[in-house]
Design a protein around this motif. Structure first.
Motif, PDB file in Angstrom:
ATOM      1  N   ASN A 135       0.828  -1.211   0.000  1.00 22.34           N
ATOM      2  CA  ASN A 135       0.000   0.000   0.000  1.00 22.34           C
ATOM      3  C   ASN A 135       0.861   1.258   0.000  1.00 22.34           C
ATOM      4  O   ASN A 135       0.575   2.209  -0.720  1.00 22.34           O
ATOM      5  N   LEU A 136       1.918   1.276   0.799  1.00 22.36           N
ATOM      6  CA  LEU A 136       2.804   2.424   0.878  1.00 22.36           C
ATOM      7  C   LEU A 136       3.443   2.708  -0.490  1.00 22.36           C
ATOM      8  O   LEU A 136       3.414   3.837  -0.974  1.00 22.36           O
ATOM      9  N   VAL A 137       3.983   1.671  -1.117  1.00 25.64           N
ATOM     10  CA  VAL A 137       4.637   1.847  -2.423  1.00 25.64           C
ATOM     11  C   VAL A 137       3.619   2.285  -3.468  1.00 25.64           C
ATOM     12  O   VAL A 137       3.848   3.239  -4.225  1.00 25.64           O
ATOM     13  N   ASN A 138       2.469   1.604  -3.515  1.00 25.28           N
ATOM     14  CA  ASN A 138       1.441   1.958  -4.500  1.00 25.28           C
ATOM     15  C   ASN A 138       0.937   3.381  -4.307  1.00 25.28           C
ATOM     16  O   ASN A 138       0.771   4.131  -5.277  1.00 25.28           O
ATOM     17  N   ASN A 139       0.677   3.786  -3.058  1.00 22.59           N
ATOM     18  CA  ASN A 139       0.202   5.150  -2.791  1.00 22.59           C
ATOM     19  C   ASN A 139       1.253   6.183  -3.189  1.00 22.59           C
ATOM     20  O   ASN A 139       0.921   7.216  -3.789  1.00 22.59           O
ATOM     21  N   ASP A 140       2.495   5.912  -2.849  1.00 23.95           N
ATOM     22  CA  ASP A 140       3.563   6.851  -3.175  1.00 23.95           C
ATOM     23  C   ASP A 140       3.711   6.982  -4.695  1.00 23.95           C
ATOM     24  O   ASP A 140       3.823   8.096  -5.228  1.00 23.95           O
ATOM     25  N   LEU A 141       3.714   5.832  -5.392  1.00 18.89           N
ATOM     26  CA  LEU A 141       3.845   5.873  -6.853  1.00 18.89           C
ATOM     27  C   LEU A 141       2.637   6.534  -7.509  1.00 18.89           C
ATOM     28  O   LEU A 141       2.767   7.252  -8.493  1.00 18.89           O
ATOM     29  N   GLU A 142       1.450   6.318  -6.926  1.00 18.58           N
ATOM     30  CA  GLU A 142       0.236   6.934  -7.476  1.00 18.58           C
ATOM     31  C   GLU A 142       0.290   8.451  -7.289  1.00 18.58           C
ATOM     32  O   GLU A 142      -0.039   9.209  -8.199  1.00 18.58           O
ATOM     33  N   GLN A 143       0.694   8.919  -6.105  1.00 19.86           N
ATOM     34  CA  GLN A 143       0.803  10.355  -5.851  1.00 19.86           C
ATOM     35  C   GLN A 143       1.803  11.029  -6.789  1.00 19.86           C
ATOM     36  O   GLN A 143       1.645  12.187  -7.152  1.00 19.86           O
ATOM     37  N   LYS A 144       2.811  10.315  -7.180  1.00 18.76           N
ATOM     38  CA  LYS A 144       3.832  10.873  -8.065  1.00 18.76           C
ATOM     39  C   LYS A 144       3.471  10.707  -9.540  1.00 18.76           C
ATOM     40  O   LYS A 144       4.238  11.076 -10.416  1.00 18.76           O
ATOM     41  N   GLY A 145       2.299  10.114  -9.799  1.00 21.01           N
ATOM     42  CA  GLY A 145       1.811   9.989 -11.164  1.00 21.01           C
ATOM     43  C   GLY A 145       2.333   8.793 -11.940  1.00 21.01           C
ATOM     44  O   GLY A 145       2.116   8.689 -13.138  1.00 21.01           O
ATOM     45  N   TYR A 146       2.985   7.878 -11.270  1.00 16.87           N
ATOM     46  CA  TYR A 146       3.514   6.719 -11.986  1.00 16.87           C
ATOM     47  C   TYR A 146       2.493   5.613 -12.163  1.00 16.87           C
ATOM     48  O   TYR A 146       2.625   4.784 -13.058  1.00 16.87           O
ATOM     49  N   LEU A 147       1.507   5.579 -11.320  1.00 12.10           N
ATOM     50  CA  LEU A 147       0.467   4.561 -11.448  1.00 12.10           C
ATOM     51  C   LEU A 147      -0.782   5.217 -12.001  1.00 12.10           C
ATOM     52  O   LEU A 147      -1.364   6.100 -11.386  1.00 12.10           O
ATOM     53  N   LYS A 148      -1.157   4.802 -13.184  1.00 11.87           N
ATOM     54  CA  LYS A 148      -2.346   5.328 -13.833  1.00 11.87           C
ATOM     55  C   LYS A 148      -3.179   4.172 -14.333  1.00 11.87           C
ATOM     56  O   LYS A 148      -2.701   3.072 -14.523  1.00 11.87           O
ATOM     57  N   SER A 149      -4.422   4.450 -14.565  1.00  8.71           N
ATOM     58  CA  SER A 149      -5.285   3.435 -15.135  1.00  8.71           C
ATOM     59  C   SER A 149      -5.740   3.928 -16.501  1.00  8.71           C
ATOM     60  O   SER A 149      -6.376   4.975 -16.574  1.00  8.71           O
ATOM     61  N   PRO A 150      -5.479   3.307 -17.573  1.00  4.43           N
ATOM     62  CA  PRO A 150      -4.613   2.136 -17.712  1.00  4.43           C
ATOM     63  C   PRO A 150      -3.155   2.530 -17.524  1.00  4.43           C
ATOM     64  O   PRO A 150      -2.799   3.705 -17.638  1.00  4.43           O
ATOM     65  N   PRO A 151      -2.288   1.561 -17.257  1.00  2.70           N
ATOM     66  CA  PRO A 151      -0.878   1.885 -17.048  1.00  2.70           C
ATOM     67  C   PRO A 151      -0.261   2.481 -18.309  1.00  2.70           C
ATOM     68  O   PRO A 151      -0.685   2.167 -19.427  1.00  2.70           O
ATOM     69  N   PRO A 152       0.722   3.359 -18.132  1.00  2.00           N
ATOM     70  CA  PRO A 152       1.371   3.954 -19.305  1.00  2.00           C
ATOM     71  C   PRO A 152       2.105   2.889 -20.105  1.00  2.00           C
ATOM     72  O   PRO A 152       2.486   1.855 -19.556  1.00  2.00           O
TER      73      PRO A 152
END
Length: 164
Positions: A135-152
């Protein structure tokens, strides 16, 4: 008439021989006792029955006669011998003797008694920690814009496989 002194001597000698024979375990016997005491490996014929019972539950269409013919073929003794050899190769006979003294002590018995619940708690803690890290890694990556739906799209997609 019985000579009481002679009877006592024979009894003492017999007791001494019995105690010598009962304490002259081979290294394999000691390892088997260690494994049994420590609870590290269930040395039981019940394991054979449990395995067969699991198959019976899985394959309910198989008649009992088939299971009856399989039962004598399932023998845990080979596995027990392998486990004994593994322990025997890792520890000297003196170390095994020391383990036996420990597991027969009050603190050793307490460790054995509490090991199952300790292992369960460790597994739960490990699972919870893994979820928190995910959760920590996913939240951090999402806040930084690396996790998007759909993935880049991947910068260097793998080359397509060539058919032969």
């Amino acid at each position: 008439m019985f000579n009481c002194k002679k009877v006592r001597e024979i009894f003492c000698i017999g007791s001494l021989l019995l105690s010598v024979f009962s304490y002259s375990q081979t290294k394999q016997d000691k390892v088997k006792e260690l494994i049994s005491l420590s609870g590290a490996f269930k040395l039981s014929k019940e394991v054979e029955k449990d395995i067969l019972l699991n198959f019976k539950k899985r394959y309910t269409n198989i008649p009992d006669s088939v299971w009856s013919s399989l039962e004598p073929k399932i023998n845990i003794d080979n596995l027990i011998s392998q486990v004994i050899d593994i322990y025997g190769n890792k520890f000297t006979e003196m170390e095994i003797d020391e383990f036996l003294v420990f597991y027969k002590s009050d603190i050793g018995k307490k460790l054995i008694q509490n090991s199952p619940s300790i292992m369960t708690e460790i597994q739960t803690a490990t699972s919870n920690w893994g979820m928190e890290v995910t959760n920590l890694v996913n939240n951090d990556l999402e806040q930084k814009g690396y996790l998007k739906s759909p993935p880049p799209p991947m910068p260097n997609p793998p080359a397509p496989m060539k058919s032969k």
